[in-house]
Motif scaffolding. Structure first.
Motif, PDB file in Angstrom:
ATOM      1  N   MET A 199     114.870 -18.747 -10.656  1.00  0.00           N
ATOM      2  CA  MET A 199     115.241 -17.345 -10.578  1.00  0.00           C
ATOM      3  C   MET A 199     114.447 -16.681  -9.462  1.00  0.00           C
ATOM      4  N   ASP A 200     115.148 -15.922  -8.609  1.00  0.00           N
ATOM      5  CA  ASP A 200     114.476 -15.269  -7.489  1.00  0.00           C
ATOM      6  C   ASP A 200     115.045 -13.883  -7.271  1.00  0.00           C
ATOM      7  N   SER A 201     114.873 -13.327  -6.085  1.00  0.00           N
ATOM      8  CA  SER A 201     115.275 -11.978  -5.706  1.00  0.00           C
ATOM      9  C   SER A 201     114.240 -10.963  -6.182  1.00  0.00           C
TER      10      SER A 201
ATOM     11  N   LEU B 164     114.380  -9.121   1.806  1.00  0.00           N
ATOM     12  CA  LEU B 164     115.608  -9.560   1.148  1.00  0.00           C
ATOM     13  C   LEU B 164     116.846  -8.949   1.815  1.00  0.00           C
ATOM     14  N   ASP B 165     116.752  -7.713   2.255  1.00  0.00           N
ATOM     15  CA  ASP B 165     117.889  -7.072   2.908  1.00  0.00           C
ATOM     16  C   ASP B 165     118.314  -7.855   4.155  1.00  0.00           C
ATOM     17  N   LEU B 166     117.342  -8.271   4.961  1.00  0.00           N
ATOM     18  CA  LEU B 166     117.650  -9.035   6.166  1.00  0.00           C
ATOM     19  C   LEU B 166     118.100 -10.455   5.810  1.00  0.00           C
TER      20      LEU B 166
ATOM     21  N   HIS C 194     118.266  -9.529  -9.911  1.00  0.00           N
ATOM     22  CA  HIS C 194     118.757  -8.158  -9.768  1.00  0.00           C
ATOM     23  C   HIS C 194     120.230  -8.035 -10.141  1.00  0.00           C
ATOM     24  N   LEU C 195     120.898  -9.160 -10.383  1.00  0.00           N
ATOM     25  CA  LEU C 195     122.288  -9.168 -10.825  1.00  0.00           C
ATOM     26  C   LEU C 195     122.339  -9.390 -12.337  1.00  0.00           C
TER      27      LEU C 195
ATOM     28  N   LEU D 230     108.845  -6.906  -0.276  1.00  0.00           N
ATOM     29  CA  LEU D 230     109.829  -7.947  -0.558  1.00  0.00           C
ATOM     30  C   LEU D 230     111.251  -7.462  -0.291  1.00  0.00           C
ATOM     31  N   GLN D 231     111.575  -6.236  -0.675  1.00  0.00           N
ATOM     32  CA  GLN D 231     112.950  -5.760  -0.541  1.00  0.00           C
ATOM     33  C   GLN D 231     113.389  -5.686   0.914  1.00  0.00           C
TER      34      GLN D 231
END
Length: 336
Positions: free
Chosen positions: A166-168, A59-61, A141-142, A55-56
Protein backbone atom coordinates in the motif's frame (compact mmCIF):
# COMPACT_ATOMS: atom_id res chain seq x y z
CA UNK A 1 41.85 2.39 5.03
CA UNK A 2 40.58 1.26 1.62
CA UNK A 3 36.85 0.87 1.45
CA UNK A 4 35.25 -2.07 -0.31
CA UNK A 5 33.26 -1.39 -3.47
CA UNK A 6 29.58 -1.23 -2.52
CA UNK A 7 28.60 -2.21 -6.06
CA UNK A 8 30.03 -5.68 -5.48
CA UNK A 9 28.14 -6.13 -2.20
CA UNK A 10 25.29 -8.60 -2.89
CA UNK A 11 22.01 -7.10 -1.79
CA UNK A 12 18.24 -7.20 -2.23
CA UNK A 13 16.16 -4.17 -3.07
CA UNK A 14 12.83 -4.34 -1.26
CA UNK A 15 11.48 -0.81 -1.73
CA UNK A 16 11.50 0.47 -5.29
CA UNK A 17 8.52 1.54 -7.39
CA UNK A 18 8.54 0.54 -11.05
CA UNK A 19 6.94 3.85 -11.98
CA UNK A 20 9.53 5.66 -9.87
CA UNK A 21 12.33 4.46 -12.17
CA UNK A 22 10.86 6.36 -15.13
CA UNK A 23 13.68 8.65 -16.20
CA UNK A 24 12.86 11.92 -18.03
CA UNK A 25 14.42 10.65 -21.26
CA UNK A 26 12.07 7.66 -21.24
CA UNK A 27 9.11 9.89 -20.37
CA UNK A 28 9.63 11.86 -23.56
CA UNK A 29 10.46 8.82 -25.70
CA UNK A 30 7.29 7.00 -24.64
CA UNK A 31 5.19 10.16 -24.96
CA UNK A 32 6.32 10.50 -28.58
CA UNK A 33 5.71 6.79 -29.25
CA UNK A 34 2.24 6.77 -27.72
CA UNK A 35 1.07 10.24 -28.76
CA UNK A 36 0.80 11.53 -25.19
CA UNK A 37 0.93 15.31 -24.78
CA UNK A 38 3.17 16.45 -21.93
CA UNK A 39 2.93 19.75 -20.02
CA UNK A 40 6.73 20.12 -20.07
CA UNK A 41 8.77 21.93 -22.70
CA UNK A 42 11.59 19.39 -22.80
CA UNK A 43 13.64 16.99 -20.69
CA UNK A 44 15.43 19.78 -18.86
CA UNK A 45 12.13 21.46 -18.01
CA UNK A 46 10.78 18.23 -16.58
CA UNK A 47 13.93 17.53 -14.60
CA UNK A 48 13.88 21.08 -13.19
CA UNK A 49 10.61 20.22 -11.46
CA UNK A 50 12.19 17.45 -9.40
CA UNK A 51 12.27 19.58 -6.28
CA UNK A 52 9.71 18.67 -3.64
CA UNK A 53 8.80 20.07 -0.25
CA UNK A 54 6.52 17.18 0.65
CA UNK A 55 5.21 13.81 -0.46
CA UNK A 56 2.13 15.19 -2.24
CA UNK A 57 4.15 17.49 -4.50
CA UNK A 58 6.15 14.47 -5.61
CA UNK A 59 3.07 12.30 -6.13
CA UNK A 60 1.44 14.92 -8.36
CA UNK A 61 4.40 14.84 -10.75
CA UNK A 62 4.86 11.08 -10.41
CA UNK A 63 1.31 10.27 -11.51
CA UNK A 64 1.42 12.82 -14.33
CA UNK A 65 4.44 11.06 -15.83
CA UNK A 66 2.86 7.60 -15.64
CA UNK A 67 0.46 8.66 -18.41
CA UNK A 68 3.14 7.76 -20.98
CA UNK A 69 3.04 4.07 -19.96
CA UNK A 70 0.49 2.45 -22.27
CA UNK A 71 1.54 -0.91 -23.70
CA UNK A 72 2.97 -4.17 -22.43
CA UNK A 73 6.27 -3.29 -24.09
CA UNK A 74 6.37 0.05 -22.25
CA UNK A 75 6.22 -1.70 -18.89
CA UNK A 76 8.80 -4.24 -20.02
CA UNK A 77 11.20 -1.52 -21.16
CA UNK A 78 10.67 0.46 -17.95
CA UNK A 79 11.47 -2.47 -15.67
CA UNK A 80 14.26 -3.77 -17.90
CA UNK A 81 16.11 -0.46 -17.70
CA UNK A 82 15.87 -0.47 -13.90
CA UNK A 83 16.89 -4.13 -13.55
CA UNK A 84 19.91 -3.60 -15.80
CA UNK A 85 21.10 -0.77 -13.58
CA UNK A 86 20.29 -2.68 -10.41
CA UNK A 87 22.46 -5.57 -11.56
CA UNK A 88 25.43 -3.21 -11.93
CA UNK A 89 24.74 -1.93 -8.41
CA UNK A 90 25.08 -5.39 -6.89
CA UNK A 91 21.37 -6.09 -6.55
CA UNK A 92 20.74 -9.82 -6.76
CA UNK A 93 17.08 -9.94 -5.72
CA UNK A 94 14.36 -7.34 -6.38
CA UNK A 95 10.83 -7.09 -5.02
CA UNK A 96 9.33 -4.42 -7.27
CA UNK A 97 6.28 -2.31 -6.40
CA UNK A 98 3.80 -1.34 -9.08
CA UNK A 99 0.60 0.75 -8.96
CA UNK A 100 -2.04 -0.88 -11.17
CA UNK A 101 -4.77 1.65 -10.27
CA UNK A 102 -2.67 4.44 -11.79
CA UNK A 103 -2.86 2.60 -15.11
CA UNK A 104 -6.25 0.90 -15.17
CA UNK A 105 -7.88 4.27 -14.45
CA UNK A 106 -6.48 5.38 -17.83
CA UNK A 107 -7.81 2.31 -19.63
CA UNK A 108 -4.60 0.27 -19.58
CA UNK A 109 -5.27 -3.45 -19.15
CA UNK A 110 -3.87 -4.80 -15.89
CA UNK A 111 -2.64 -7.90 -17.73
CA UNK A 112 -0.48 -5.69 -19.95
CA UNK A 113 1.05 -4.11 -16.85
CA UNK A 114 1.73 -7.47 -15.22
CA UNK A 115 2.99 -9.21 -18.33
CA UNK A 116 5.34 -6.39 -19.29
CA UNK A 117 6.93 -6.31 -15.85
CA UNK A 118 7.21 -10.11 -15.77
CA UNK A 119 8.83 -10.10 -19.22
CA UNK A 120 11.56 -7.86 -17.82
CA UNK A 121 12.11 -10.10 -14.80
CA UNK A 122 12.49 -13.19 -16.96
CA UNK A 123 15.11 -11.43 -19.07
CA UNK A 124 16.94 -10.08 -16.02
CA UNK A 125 17.16 -13.54 -14.50
CA UNK A 126 18.56 -14.92 -17.75
CA UNK A 127 21.01 -12.04 -18.24
CA UNK A 128 22.04 -11.21 -14.68
CA UNK A 129 20.80 -13.95 -12.37
CA UNK A 130 18.44 -11.52 -10.61
CA UNK A 131 15.57 -13.17 -8.76
CA UNK A 132 12.50 -11.57 -7.25
CA UNK A 133 9.01 -10.56 -8.28
CA UNK A 134 6.18 -8.09 -8.05
CA UNK A 135 4.33 -6.39 -5.21
CA UNK A 136 0.90 -5.09 -6.19
CA UNK A 137 0.36 -1.79 -4.38
CA UNK A 138 -3.06 -0.37 -3.68
CA UNK A 139 -3.43 3.38 -3.23
CA UNK A 140 -4.57 4.42 0.20
CA UNK A 141 -6.07 7.72 -0.98
CA UNK A 142 -8.60 5.76 -3.08
CA UNK A 143 -11.53 3.80 -1.61
CA UNK A 144 -10.88 0.36 -0.17
CA UNK A 145 -13.59 -1.02 -2.47
CA UNK A 146 -11.50 0.06 -5.46
CA UNK A 147 -8.50 -1.69 -3.97
CA UNK A 148 -10.52 -4.87 -3.50
CA UNK A 149 -11.77 -4.73 -7.09
CA UNK A 150 -8.19 -4.35 -8.31
CA UNK A 151 -7.05 -7.31 -6.25
CA UNK A 152 -9.94 -9.49 -7.43
CA UNK A 153 -9.15 -8.62 -11.04
CA UNK A 154 -5.85 -10.48 -10.70
CA UNK A 155 -6.89 -13.11 -8.15
CA UNK A 156 -6.56 -15.78 -10.84
CA UNK A 157 -2.96 -14.66 -11.32
CA UNK A 158 -1.94 -14.59 -7.66
CA UNK A 159 0.90 -16.95 -8.53
CA UNK A 160 2.48 -14.15 -10.58
CA UNK A 161 2.68 -11.89 -7.51
CA UNK A 162 4.80 -11.93 -4.35
CA UNK A 163 2.83 -9.63 -2.11
CA UNK A 164 0.31 -6.89 -1.63
CA UNK A 165 1.48 -3.43 -0.62
CA UNK A 166 0.00 0.00 0.00
CA UNK A 167 1.37 3.40 -0.98
CA UNK A 168 0.38 6.96 -1.97
CA UNK A 169 -0.55 9.73 0.48
CA UNK A 170 -0.21 8.59 4.07
CA UNK A 171 -1.45 11.26 6.49
CA UNK A 172 -5.23 11.29 6.72
CA UNK A 173 -5.62 7.93 5.01
CA UNK A 174 -5.58 5.22 7.72
CA UNK A 175 -4.80 1.60 7.01
CA UNK A 176 -7.71 0.03 8.89
CA UNK A 177 -10.28 0.32 6.06
CA UNK A 178 -8.02 -1.90 3.95
CA UNK A 179 -8.00 -4.77 6.44
CA UNK A 180 -10.39 -6.87 4.35
CA UNK A 181 -8.30 -6.27 1.21
CA UNK A 182 -5.19 -7.52 2.98
CA UNK A 183 -7.04 -10.50 4.45
CA UNK A 184 -8.17 -11.45 0.95
CA UNK A 185 -4.64 -11.08 -0.41
CA UNK A 186 -3.32 -13.34 2.32
CA UNK A 187 -6.03 -15.90 1.48
CA UNK A 188 -4.61 -15.85 -2.03
CA UNK A 189 -1.17 -16.70 -0.64
CA UNK A 190 0.38 -13.26 -0.93
CA UNK A 191 2.81 -11.74 1.54
CA UNK A 192 1.91 -8.36 3.03
CA UNK A 193 3.81 -5.07 3.25
CA UNK A 194 2.71 -1.44 3.55
CA UNK A 195 4.10 2.09 3.55
CA UNK A 196 3.84 3.55 7.04
CA UNK A 197 5.77 5.90 9.29
CA UNK A 198 7.13 8.09 6.51
CA UNK A 199 4.88 11.16 6.81
CA UNK A 200 2.64 9.51 9.37
CA UNK A 201 3.41 9.18 13.07
CA UNK A 202 4.01 5.82 14.80
CA UNK A 203 0.27 5.11 15.00
CA UNK A 204 0.35 4.44 11.25
CA UNK A 205 2.97 1.75 11.78
CA UNK A 206 0.98 0.18 14.62
CA UNK A 207 -2.05 0.06 12.34
CA UNK A 208 -0.09 -1.57 9.51
CA UNK A 209 1.07 -4.25 11.93
CA UNK A 210 -2.26 -4.85 13.65
CA UNK A 211 -4.90 -4.04 11.03
CA UNK A 212 -3.08 -5.30 7.95
CA UNK A 213 -0.80 -7.93 9.56
CA UNK A 214 2.15 -6.85 7.45
CA UNK A 215 5.45 -8.74 7.46
CA UNK A 216 7.50 -5.68 6.47
CA UNK A 217 7.05 -1.96 6.93
CA UNK A 218 8.07 0.32 4.07
CA UNK A 219 9.88 3.40 5.40
CA UNK A 220 8.94 3.25 9.10
CA UNK A 221 11.56 5.77 10.17
CA UNK A 222 9.18 7.57 12.53
CA UNK A 223 8.88 4.35 14.54
CA UNK A 224 11.79 5.58 16.65
CA UNK A 225 9.47 8.15 18.20
CA UNK A 226 7.73 5.31 20.09
CA UNK A 227 10.00 3.05 22.22
CA UNK A 228 7.22 0.47 22.61
CA UNK A 229 6.89 0.25 18.84
CA UNK A 230 10.63 -0.22 18.47
CA UNK A 231 10.45 -3.08 20.97
CA UNK A 232 7.64 -4.63 18.92
CA UNK A 233 9.57 -4.33 15.65
CA UNK A 234 12.67 -5.92 17.17
CA UNK A 235 10.80 -8.69 18.99
CA UNK A 236 8.77 -9.63 15.91
CA UNK A 237 11.70 -9.31 13.50
CA UNK A 238 9.91 -6.81 11.27
CA UNK A 239 12.08 -5.50 8.46
CA UNK A 240 11.97 -1.77 7.66
CA UNK A 241 12.68 -0.81 4.06
CA UNK A 242 14.35 2.55 4.58
CA UNK A 243 15.04 4.98 1.72
CA UNK A 244 17.61 7.56 2.89
CA UNK A 245 17.92 9.82 -0.17
CA UNK A 246 14.17 9.78 -0.64
CA UNK A 247 13.69 10.85 2.97
CA UNK A 248 15.89 13.89 2.40
CA UNK A 249 14.34 14.86 -0.95
CA UNK A 250 10.82 14.69 0.54
CA UNK A 251 11.84 16.62 3.68
CA UNK A 252 11.08 13.67 5.96
CA UNK A 253 14.49 14.27 7.50
CA UNK A 254 16.23 17.64 7.07
CA UNK A 255 19.66 16.34 6.19
CA UNK A 256 21.20 12.94 5.55
CA UNK A 257 23.64 13.50 8.42
CA UNK A 258 20.59 13.57 10.73
CA UNK A 259 19.05 10.37 9.38
CA UNK A 260 18.05 7.82 12.07
CA UNK A 261 19.49 4.82 10.21
CA UNK A 262 22.50 4.35 12.56
CA UNK A 263 20.18 4.52 15.57
CA UNK A 264 17.96 1.88 14.03
CA UNK A 265 20.92 -0.48 13.72
CA UNK A 266 22.02 0.27 17.28
CA UNK A 267 18.55 -0.63 18.57
CA UNK A 268 18.50 -3.91 16.67
CA UNK A 269 15.88 -2.86 14.11
CA UNK A 270 16.16 -4.80 10.85
CA UNK A 271 16.71 -1.74 8.69
CA UNK A 272 17.59 -1.95 5.01
CA UNK A 273 18.64 0.60 2.38
CA UNK A 274 16.60 1.10 -0.79
CA UNK A 275 16.07 3.67 -3.55
CA UNK A 276 12.26 4.20 -3.51
CA UNK A 277 11.73 6.33 -6.66
CA UNK A 278 15.29 6.76 -7.92
CA UNK A 279 14.50 8.63 -11.14
CA UNK A 280 12.92 11.40 -9.08
CA UNK A 281 15.21 11.42 -6.06
CA UNK A 282 18.55 11.30 -7.84
CA UNK A 283 19.81 8.09 -6.34
CA UNK A 284 19.67 4.40 -7.21
CA UNK A 285 20.60 1.84 -4.59
CA UNK A 286 24.37 2.17 -4.84
CA UNK A 287 24.01 5.96 -4.61
CA UNK A 288 22.13 5.38 -1.35
CA UNK A 289 24.76 2.98 0.02
CA UNK A 290 27.59 5.35 -0.81
CA UNK A 291 25.69 8.31 0.63
CA UNK A 292 25.04 6.67 3.99
CA UNK A 293 28.65 5.52 4.14
CA UNK A 294 29.86 9.08 3.65
CA UNK A 295 27.25 11.10 5.56
CA UNK A 296 26.57 8.70 8.42
CA UNK A 297 30.04 7.24 8.80
CA UNK A 298 28.90 3.66 8.34
CA UNK A 299 31.79 1.23 7.99
CA UNK A 300 31.87 -1.86 5.78
CA UNK A 301 30.57 -4.08 8.59
CA UNK A 302 27.50 -1.86 8.96
CA UNK A 303 26.92 -1.85 5.22
CA UNK A 304 27.16 -5.63 5.22
CA UNK A 305 24.58 -5.73 8.01
CA UNK A 306 22.22 -3.63 5.92
CA UNK A 307 22.68 -6.01 3.00
CA UNK A 308 22.09 -9.04 5.24
CA UNK A 309 18.91 -7.45 6.55
CA UNK A 310 17.67 -6.94 3.01
CA UNK A 311 18.24 -10.59 2.18
CA UNK A 312 16.74 -12.04 5.36
CA UNK A 313 13.73 -9.73 4.96
CA UNK A 314 13.11 -10.77 1.37
CA UNK A 315 10.37 -13.15 0.26
CA UNK A 316 12.92 -15.48 -1.30
CA UNK A 317 13.51 -19.17 -0.76
CA UNK A 318 15.74 -20.33 2.08
CA UNK A 319 18.27 -21.64 -0.43
CA UNK A 320 18.40 -18.35 -2.31
CA UNK A 321 18.83 -16.41 0.93
CA UNK A 322 21.66 -18.71 2.02
CA UNK A 323 23.39 -18.21 -1.32
CA UNK A 324 23.14 -14.44 -1.12
CA UNK A 325 24.16 -14.28 2.54
CA UNK A 326 27.27 -16.29 1.72
CA UNK A 327 28.07 -13.66 -0.88
CA UNK A 328 27.81 -10.90 1.73
CA UNK A 329 30.20 -12.79 4.01
CA UNK A 330 32.64 -13.26 1.14
CA UNK A 331 32.48 -9.52 0.35
CA UNK A 332 33.29 -8.63 3.96
CA UNK A 333 36.01 -11.28 4.29
CA UNK A 334 37.78 -10.41 1.06
CA UNK A 335 41.12 -8.62 1.46
CA UNK A 336 41.00 -4.90 0.75
Amino acid sequence: MTKRDTRTLPKAELHVHAEGTLEPEMVFALAAKNGVALPYADIDDLRSRYSFSNLQEFLDLYYACTAVLVTRDDFRDLAAAYLERAAHDGVRHVELFFDPQAHTARGVAIDDVLDGLLDAFRQAEADHGITGGLILCVMRHLPADDAMATLESVAHRAGDLLAIGMDSSEVGFPAAPFGAVYARAQELGLHAVAHAGEEGDPSYVWSALDDLRVQRVDHGIRSLEDPALVERLVADGITLTVCPLSNVRLAVTPDLADHPLPRMLELGVLATVNSDDPAYFGGYIDDNFRAVRTSLGLDDAALASLARNSITGAFASADRKAELLAGVDAWLDAPQ
